[in-house]
Design a protein around this motif. Structure first.
Motif, PDB file in Angstrom:
ATOM      1  N   UNK A  27     -10.216   4.653  -9.581  1.00 46.95           N
ATOM      2  CA  UNK A  27      -9.237   3.600  -9.352  1.00 46.95           C
ATOM      3  C   UNK A  27      -7.839   4.180  -9.152  1.00 46.95           C
ATOM      4  N   UNK A  28      -7.504   5.207  -9.918  1.00 45.90           N
ATOM      5  CA  UNK A  28      -6.201   5.848  -9.733  1.00 45.90           C
ATOM      6  C   UNK A  28      -6.082   6.462  -8.350  1.00 45.90           C
ATOM      7  N   UNK A  29      -7.160   7.123  -7.913  1.00 48.04           N
ATOM      8  CA  UNK A  29      -7.136   7.721  -6.574  1.00 48.04           C
ATOM      9  C   UNK A  29      -7.073   6.649  -5.501  1.00 48.04           C
ATOM     10  N   UNK A  30      -7.769   5.541  -5.726  1.00 42.43           N
ATOM     11  CA  UNK A  30      -7.758   4.455  -4.747  1.00 42.43           C
ATOM     12  C   UNK A  30      -6.366   3.841  -4.641  1.00 42.43           C
ATOM     13  N   UNK A  31      -5.693   3.670  -5.779  1.00 42.12           N
ATOM     14  CA  UNK A  31      -4.364   3.058  -5.755  1.00 42.12           C
ATOM     15  C   UNK A  31      -3.354   3.910  -5.008  1.00 42.12           C
ATOM     16  N   UNK A  32      -3.568   5.210  -4.987  1.00 42.61           N
ATOM     17  CA  UNK A  32      -2.642   6.093  -4.278  1.00 42.61           C
ATOM     18  C   UNK A  32      -2.810   6.028  -2.763  1.00 42.61           C
ATOM     19  N   UNK A  33      -3.920   5.470  -2.324  1.00 41.00           N
ATOM     20  CA  UNK A  33      -4.193   5.335  -0.893  1.00 41.00           C
ATOM     21  C   UNK A  33      -3.591   4.011  -0.410  1.00 41.00           C
ATOM     22  N   UNK A  34      -2.432   4.096   0.225  1.00 40.14           N
ATOM     23  CA  UNK A  34      -1.718   2.884   0.634  1.00 40.14           C
ATOM     24  C   UNK A  34      -2.505   2.080   1.666  1.00 40.14           C
ATOM     25  N   UNK A  36      -5.786   1.951   2.003  1.00 40.62           N
ATOM     26  CA  UNK A  36      -6.894   1.280   1.324  1.00 40.62           C
ATOM     27  C   UNK A  36      -6.404   0.078   0.525  1.00 40.62           C
ATOM     28  N   UNK A  37      -5.252   0.208  -0.119  1.00 42.00           N
ATOM     29  CA  UNK A  37      -4.686  -0.921  -0.865  1.00 42.00           C
ATOM     30  C   UNK A  37      -4.317  -2.058   0.074  1.00 42.00           C
ATOM     31  N   UNK A  38      -3.829  -1.717   1.274  1.00 42.49           N
ATOM     32  CA  UNK A  38      -3.538  -2.757   2.258  1.00 42.49           C
ATOM     33  C   UNK A  38      -4.812  -3.514   2.626  1.00 42.49           C
ATOM     34  N   UNK A  39      -5.919  -2.773   2.791  1.00 42.90           N
ATOM     35  CA  UNK A  39      -7.200  -3.424   3.066  1.00 42.90           C
ATOM     36  C   UNK A  39      -7.628  -4.325   1.933  1.00 42.90           C
ATOM     37  N   UNK A  40      -7.432  -3.875   0.688  1.00 41.47           N
ATOM     38  CA  UNK A  40      -7.798  -4.685  -0.480  1.00 41.47           C
ATOM     39  C   UNK A  40      -6.990  -5.976  -0.524  1.00 41.47           C
ATOM     40  N   UNK A  41      -5.683  -5.881  -0.273  1.00 33.93           N
ATOM     41  CA  UNK A  41      -4.836  -7.076  -0.297  1.00 33.93           C
ATOM     42  C   UNK A  41      -5.220  -8.035   0.831  1.00 33.93           C
ATOM     43  N   UNK A  42      -5.594  -7.498   1.988  1.00 30.83           N
ATOM     44  CA  UNK A  42      -6.035  -8.355   3.082  1.00 30.83           C
ATOM     45  C   UNK A  42      -7.320  -9.095   2.717  1.00 30.83           C
ATOM     46  N   UNK A  43      -8.249  -8.388   2.056  1.00 27.78           N
ATOM     47  CA  UNK A  43      -9.499  -9.030   1.632  1.00 27.78           C
ATOM     48  C   UNK A  43      -9.213 -10.121   0.607  1.00 27.78           C
ATOM     49  N   UNK A  44      -8.327  -9.838  -0.347  1.00 35.54           N
ATOM     50  CA  UNK A  44      -7.963 -10.851  -1.342  1.00 35.54           C
ATOM     51  C   UNK A  44      -7.315 -12.062  -0.665  1.00 35.54           C
ATOM     52  N   UNK A  45      -6.521 -11.817   0.364  1.00 40.85           N
ATOM     53  CA  UNK A  45      -5.898 -12.910   1.109  1.00 40.85           C
ATOM     54  C   UNK A  45      -6.952 -13.793   1.768  1.00 40.85           C
TER      55      UNK A  45
END
Length: 298
Positions: A27-34, A36-45
């Motif tokens: 999770x720490x490594x994933x959070x550092x990937x901007x 990937x986080x953009x993809x996560x926020x898009x999915x949550x949207x």
């Protein structure tokens, strides 16, 4: 003599931010990937839109107003209207539900069946492996979309049958992935130790094999949702998926293809919705692969 005290059991001596584990580190490594986080926020949207579609849609997605047919985007209809006068924004919002539902549950079905067959083939081998592997080869011998079309043609055009077809054609993807992982795991020393102490095969599969096979399944499953959404849109475009008046994005593209020149908004908004949803899952899947794959870490 002075007494020497130790704090071997003092968990407070370890800062909370230093506590680590494989999933916490991932999770720490994933959070550092901007990205990937953009993809996560898009999915949550998109998930929020799917859940709240009946509340935020300005009109009934089935309501027809022939007097308002093919109206361009305006303050009254932000995405314009289609050839039957239906509000495109309302239909696109409700279409989010269908695409996420088909993508998620078709992949979930593929993962369950593929994982079960892959574990049996990889762990037990011999004739079980031969039968299951030939079954995978037969499914892989056909182009996935053509096999899905054939399955839907046999079962009958509907959204549910399209889900079944997508799940079936993707079983070999997860089955072969899990089989390869099990073949590498069953020769590990801890598996031999578990067998030596008399642990049953069911316990070994449940407590050792399956947990250590989750990483590639999670990554492939995330990427597989994007593929499933495209396949559902393709089946809908061909008239084999969701049936009218269901606002499925692929069906919306099919119904509007004759208006590309005169009313391009009827094609642009469903097409962009498909593109953004698929992009979001691909970005998140790539980020999960980088975070969960030890070979990607320095």
């Amino acid at each position: 003599m002075p007494q020497i005290t130790t704090h071997l059991n003092d968990s407070s001596a370890i800062p909370s931010e230093k506590v680590s584990g494989p999933w916490r580190n991932a999770w720490r490594a994933f959070r550092k990937n901007k990205i990937a986080m953009a993809g996560l926020f898009m999915i949550m949207f998109f998930i929020v839109i799917a859940l709240l579609a009946p509340l935020i849609a300005p009109y009934d997605y089935k309501a027809q107003e022939l007097a308002d047919r093919l109206k361009p985007p305006s303050a009254e209809h932000w995405f314009g209207t289609d050839d039957l006068g239906r509000d495109l924004l309302s239909r696109v919002l409700h279409g989010t539900r269908i695409s996420l539902w088909v993508g998620t549950f078709s992949v979930l079905g593929s993962i369950i069946l593929g994982t079960l067959l892959g574990i049996l083939a990889g762990f037990y081998g011999k004739w079980i492996d031969m039968i299951i592997s030939r079954f995978f080869d037969i499914l892989l011998a056909f182009p996935s979309i053509l096999l899905a079309i054939a399955i839907v043609a046999i079962l009958g055009p509907s959204l549910q049958n399209a889900l079944y077809a997508i799940a079936i054609v993707n079983i070999p993807t997860y089955g072969r992935l899990v089989r390869a992982k099990v073949l590498s795991l069953k020769n590990e020393e801890y598996i031999s130790a578990a067998q030596a102490i008399g642990m049953k095969n069911s316990g070994i599969l449940r407590h050792h094999i399956l947990p250590n096979s989750l990483t590639p399944i999670i990554v492939q499953g995330t990427l597989g949702i994007a593929t499933a959404i495209i396949e559902a849109a393709a089946l809908g475009f061909l008239g084999l998926g969701a049936q009218p008046p269901a606002p499925e994005w692929g069906k919306m593209l099919s119904d509007s293809r004759q208006f590309i020149a005169t009313a391009p908004w009827t094609v642009i908004f469903p097409g962009v919705s498909i593109m953004l949803t698929v992009l979001a899952f691909n970005l998140m899947g790539d980020g999960l692969r980088d975070a969960l794959d030890p070979r990607m870490k320095s």
